[in-house]
Enzyme design. Structure first.
Site, PDB file in Angstrom:
ATOM      1  N   SER A 199       0.854  -1.185   0.000  1.00  0.00           N
ATOM      2  CA  SER A 199       0.000   0.000   0.000  1.00  0.00           C
ATOM      3  C   SER A 199       0.889   1.235   0.000  1.00  0.00           C
ATOM      4  CB  SER A 199      -0.899   0.018   1.241  1.00  0.00           C
ATOM      5  OG  SER A 199      -1.569   1.262   1.385  1.00  0.00           O
ATOM      6  N   TYR A 212      -2.700  -0.043  10.251  1.00  0.00           N
ATOM      7  CA  TYR A 212      -2.605  -0.576   8.882  1.00  0.00           C
ATOM      8  C   TYR A 212      -1.286  -0.152   8.238  1.00  0.00           C
ATOM      9  CZ  TYR A 212      -3.827  -1.047   3.896  1.00  0.00           C
ATOM     10  OH  TYR A 212      -3.833  -1.358   2.559  1.00  0.00           O
ATOM     11  N   LYS A 216       1.703  -2.632   6.936  1.00  0.00           N
ATOM     12  CA  LYS A 216       2.127  -2.614   5.541  1.00  0.00           C
ATOM     13  C   LYS A 216       3.589  -2.187   5.413  1.00  0.00           C
ATOM     14  CE  LYS A 216      -1.554  -3.895   3.207  1.00  0.00           C
ATOM     15  NZ  LYS A 216      -1.551  -5.128   2.379  1.00  0.00           N
TER      16      LYS A 216
END
Length: 350
Positions: A199, A212, A216
């Site tokens: 991402s 998150y 990532k």
């Protein structure tokens, strides 16, 4: 007639100015970093007969990659937790591609957050899907695609610790488990390519997605470190960092993300010009894989611009993110904006 004198410094300056304008124009309209934009697409038959295992194939980017690879003649192993959804996808792929037979698509349902023994069994089944060797280790997989995971829309202060653990388990530890399970197979066959759908949050600090982004970032570091260890043994790694992608309607229902208390339906469904189309995403991803690129950014502006700022002008990037951060968190929580409109985020900050 005497030849006119040539002023080399002026010509050099003019050529440099033209080159700068061309690069700037490409940057403005780019949906990826320029190192990827100027590469050529793979030949149409390059992936024909290759075996691709897509972990997280039932919806979104994984599903789109399955459709693209099927159209290019690849053989597919499809995995996610929902075997029924995978079955419907398999039926569609066989129906839509005249050269694809039923036995060109295998289904291996499993949960990447399960025990490592179960993940290992899934990896063994995937490698055996198209014929096992004498030792039972499988007929081989050329590309392993890591797409399973879930995003987050929640403030740091509101995110329960157990929810953070689930996010890390799904977006980091599950990917590491799959990678560890497949490595003996890949090393035995002497080749293999890890394709990691990370991402832009792995590169750019992401307000409203702290856990998150942490997961990532870690998965990016894990696979790139693996690349430095195993390149000489035939193992390749491509980390693809997409920004917002317009996943469209694939029939899978509403997108679920993690809120402060657990999974919830995504509130922010506003369309945004910042979103890359699925066709662009799959085209650029296969281009990056073909050229064995270590890491690429796939995103429209302003997220792509923030990626460049973070990479080359970190202080400027952090100044901008601190200005828009509170407004972005508010938009993600309430669904009042796209989360990528800088002007609106500036007006909503508090």
């Amino acid at each position: 007639m005497a030849a006119l004198p040539v002023n080399l410094p002026i010509l050099s300056a003019a050529a440099a100015a033209i080159a700068a304008v061309v690069v700037l124009a490409n940057f403005v309209v780019a949906s990826c970093d320029l190192s990827l934009r100027f590469r050529r697409d793979p030949p149409k038959r390059h992936f024909e007969g290759k075996v691709v295992w897509i972990v997280g194939a039932s919806q979104g980017l994984g599903r789109a990659l399955a459709v693209t690879w099927a159209a290019r003649g690849a053989r597919l192993v499809l995995s996610s937790r929902n075997g029924e959804t995978l079955g419907r996808l398999k039926d569609q792929l066989v129906r839509d591609n005249a050269t694809m037979r039923d036995d060109d698509v295998a289904i291996v349902p499993f949960d990447i957050t399960d025990t490592f023994d179960n993940v290992q069994r899934a990896a063994d089944a995937a490698f055996a899907a198209f014929g096992a060797g004498d030792d039972g280790r499988g007929g081989g997989i050329d590309y392993v695609v890591y797409n399973a995971g879930a995003s987050q829309h929640a403030r740091v202060e509101d995110t329960r610790h157990d929810v953070a653990v689930k996010l890390v388990q799904m977006n980091l530890m599950g990917q590491m488990a799959v990678a560890r399970a497949v490595l003996p197979h890949l090393l035995e066959q002497g080749h293999g390519h890890h394709v990691v759908v990370a991402s832009m949050a792995a590169l750019v600090p992401s307000p409203g997605q702290a856990v998150y982004a942490a997961a990532k970032s870690a998965v990016r570091a894990y696979f790139l470190s693996m690349a430095t260890e195993l390149y000489a043994r035939g193992i390749r790694v491509s980390v693809v960092c997409p920004g917002p992608v317009d996943a469209g309607d694939d029939g899978s229902g509403s997108r679920m993300v993690y809120g402060c208390d657990g999974l919830m339906e995504q509130k922010n469904k506003k369309k945004s010009g910042a979103r890359v189309s699925l066709d662009v995403f799959t085209t650029l991803t296969l281009r990056a894989i073909y050229h064995e690129m270590d890491e690429v950014m796939i995103s429209n502006h302003p997220v792509l611009l923030m990626g460049y700022l973070t990479r080359y002008l970190g202080g400027v990037a952090m100044w901008v993110l601190k200005k828009v951060g509170p407004g972005r968190v508010r938009q993600l929580e309430t669904g009042s904006g796209t989360g990528y409109d800088v002007g609106n985020m500036m007006r909503e900050r508090r």
